[in-house]
Design an enzyme around this catalytic site. Structure first.
Site, PDB file in Angstrom:
ATOM      1  CD  GLU A   1       1.060  -5.175  13.121  1.00  0.00           C
ATOM      2  OE1 GLU A   1       0.355  -4.541  12.496  1.00  0.00           O
ATOM      3  OE2 GLU A   1       2.398  -4.929  12.908  1.00  0.00           O
TER       4      GLU A   1
ATOM      5  NE  ARG B   1      -2.248  -1.583   3.467  1.00  0.00           N
ATOM      6  CZ  ARG B   1      -3.033  -1.308   4.458  1.00  0.00           C
ATOM      7  NH1 ARG B   1      -4.220  -1.182   4.631  1.00  0.00           N
ATOM      8  NH2 ARG B   1      -2.295  -1.694   5.726  1.00  0.00           N
TER       9      ARG B   1
END
Length: 199
Positions: free
Chosen positions: A121, A84
């Site tokens: 994460e 992105r």
């Protein structure tokens, strides 16, 4: 909740008023279009989906204008990360009159590469860049969509340094304030950083 904090140590290329107006428009667009997806891509992860923002011409324009307004002057190259980051970094580069360099996952770029591994994460990843992608001493702006734990930006910064370029600023569309991304960047010596919005 949306924070009013715009940035830390940024040097905008435009006037403060122009920057403020661009950021406020982008914040309104993000608030209207961004979707929060819980437990994606794995349980416990909160995913910020910006595809509705990108699908809106006004939303996309507001996002690009804000990132351009937060950029320091005299940028030579804008670096964007897969995937992105590409979407935002390339139009920012055009607006700034700069070049665009992609940082990609393994197996996507030909030729000699530098690579950096990092933790997300939700797992581990590697990013690569062509060894001749940026001239030594070039002034580089790194653009990404979301700052979470700081792993992606940190690895990209390491690649920029290995290229011999000058990382002058990092700008993201959205910072996840409940994760330690900003602290990670500070640990890495990255102090010129801006987020359009912190959630």
């Amino acid at each position: 909740m949306v924070s009013e904090r715009v940035s830390s140590g940024h040097a905008s290329s435009g006037s403060d008023e122009v920057t403020r107006e661009a950021v406020l428009r982008a914040r309104a667009a993000i608030a209207e279009h961004e979707r929060t997806v819980p437990d994606f891509p794995k349980p416990g992860v909160v995913f910020k989906d910006i595809t509705p923002l990108l699908a809106s011409p006004k939303g996309l324009r507001a996002a690009i204008n804000a990132l351009v307004a937060l950029a320091p002057p005299d940028i030579d190259v804008v670096v964007g990360m897969e995937a992105r980051g590409f979407i935002l970094a390339a139009p920012v580069a055009l607006e700034l009159g700069a070049g665009f360099v992609p940082v990609r996952k393994p197996g996507k770029l030909p030729g000699e590469l530098y690579s950096e591994q990092f933790s997300l994460e939700y797992g581990h990843e590697t990013l690569t860049v062509k060894t001749d992608a940026v001239l030594p001493g070039a002034r580089v702006l790194v653009i990404d969509d979301v700052l979470a734990t700081g792993g992606t930006v940190g690895a990209t910064a390491a690649l920029v340094h290995r290229l011999g370029a000058d990382l002058v600023h990092v700008a993201v569309l959205m910072e996840l304030g409940f994760l330690p991304g900003r602290e990670k960047l500070a640990e890495l010596g990255i102090h010129n950083y801006s987020a359009v919005v912190t959630v």
